[in-house]
Design an enzyme around this catalytic site. Structure first.
Site, short mmCIF file in Angstrom:
data_model
loop_
_atom_site.label_atom_id
_atom_site.label_comp_id
_atom_site.label_asym_id
_atom_site.label_seq_id
_atom_site.Cartn_x
_atom_site.Cartn_y
_atom_site.Cartn_z
N TYR A 170 33.53 53.79 76.10
CA TYR A 170 32.92 54.93 75.42
C TYR A 170 32.49 56.07 76.33
CZ TYR A 170 33.10 51.65 71.62
OH TYR A 170 33.56 50.75 70.69
N ASP B 256 42.74 48.64 70.10
CA ASP B 256 41.51 49.41 70.20
C ASP B 256 41.43 50.07 71.58
OD1 ASP B 256 38.86 50.08 68.93
OD2 ASP B 256 38.09 48.86 70.55
N HIS C 281 40.35 46.94 60.98
CA HIS C 281 40.28 47.23 62.41
C HIS C 281 40.67 46.03 63.28
CE1 HIS C 281 39.01 49.72 65.76
NE2 HIS C 281 38.26 48.76 66.23
N TYR D 31 28.96 56.50 65.62
CA TYR D 31 28.63 55.43 66.57
C TYR D 31 29.09 55.70 67.99
CZ TYR D 31 33.39 53.45 66.60
OH TYR D 31 34.74 53.24 66.78
#
Length: 312
Positions: free
Chosen positions: A230, A103, A290, A147
């Site tokens: 993010y 990730d 995931h 998201y």
């Protein structure tokens, strides 16, 4: 789990938490987690690679778990985690490492490999391929309720995550990310509201696992872990040649929602991914999602160990 040793290292102005198992003289494998993960997400892999004759080291990245937060969150980026990995292996007198990342952790692993190629024997990435750096298409081509777009907005995710307790936040994200659909909220809905309170945890993720995550996020909170990854997606690294030439393995769960991000599946399956990783193998797990390393350790671990042995 009892065999895993925990320690702290003071590097680059922060105290970092490490989990470790295996002989110190064995080839080292450094595991880098994503969000909302911590070192614990690699528990199955650490024990397996140590049993195969390697030294497994998993860190809580700065701002996560038991590691210190960054001194200045406004300056916190992936490059700090890259610098931390270098400082960790230098402190432990390790010359070369395998990197295993998932990730958001893959960005730090890729940048580390490009900056310090002679320190990396090989790279294993779960889920996310190495792509050109810069602003990805999905930020503009997916809806406002996507998201990542919501979590990039300062204050909004903090307010959303602040309504339930940390355990519920982790629970909701694990349920949401385990699905094969991209998490997208409606206009008047927050991301935490996508998951109904009655929805059970995935079968492979226990209440004990959830409690292990929750205990550490209760300490660290989510502010730093929202910043990286993010809010620094467009970070620049000053790397002239973006092609990873080290041996690399990409493990893809074919039910990972990430494959539905704009252009991702085609980038991998068309072979374009090999333009940016010239010595790349790709392995697909048809039922993998995931969190494939936690969902199917019995399938992921042999792939990791085979790659380590091939390139050791």
């Amino acid at each position: 789990m009892d065999q895993i040793v925990h320690k702290f290292l003071q590097v680059n102005g922060v105290k970092l938490h490490l989990a470790e198992i295996g002989n110190e003289s064995s080839p080292a494998v450094v595991f880098v987690h994503g969000f909302p993960e911590i070192w614990y997400s690699w528990r199955h892999q650490m024990i397996a690679v140590a049993g195969a004759g390697f030294r497994a080291i998993a860190l809580d990245c700065r701002g996560y778990g038991l590691s210190d937060p960054p001194p200045d969150i406004n300056k916190f980026g992936f490059s700090d985690i890259v610098d931390d990995i270098l400082a960790i292996i230098d402190s432990l007198a390790i010359n070369k490492i395998f990197l295993v990342a998932k990730d958001a952790g893959v960005r730090s692993a890729y940048v580390f490999t490009l900056r310090y190629p002679t320190r990396v024997t090989g790279v294993i990435a779960l889920g996310i391929p190495h792509t050109p750096f810069g602003s990805p298409r999905y930020l503009t081509e997916l809806p406002e309720g996507f998201y990542i777009n919501r979590w990039r907005e300062p204050g909004r995710a903090e307010a959303d995550f602040g309504r339930p307790d940390a355990k519920t936040v982790v629970r909701n994200i694990y349920i949401m990310f385990s699905r094969s659909e991209i998490p997208i909220a409606s206009e008047n809905q927050e991301i935490m509201d996508i998951v109904d309170a009655s929805t059970p945890l995935p079968s492979w993720f226990t209440e004990e696992d959830l409690s292990a995550y929750a205990a550490l996020y209760e300490k660290s909170g989510f502010h730093n872990s929202l910043k990286v990854p993010y809010r620094v997606i467009e970070e620049e690294y000053g790397i002239e040649d973006p092609v990873i030439k080290n041996p690399m393995l990409l493990i893809v769960g074919e039910k990972d929602y990430f494959l539905k991000f704009t252009g991702v599946e085609d980038f991998i399956k068309s072979g374009m991914v090999k333009q940016f990783a010239s010595d790349l193998e790709v392995e697909y797990l048809p039922e993998g999602g995931h969190f494939v390393q936690e969902q199917f350790p019995e399938k992921v671990n042999p792939l990791i160990i085979a790659f380590l042995r091939k390139h050791c």
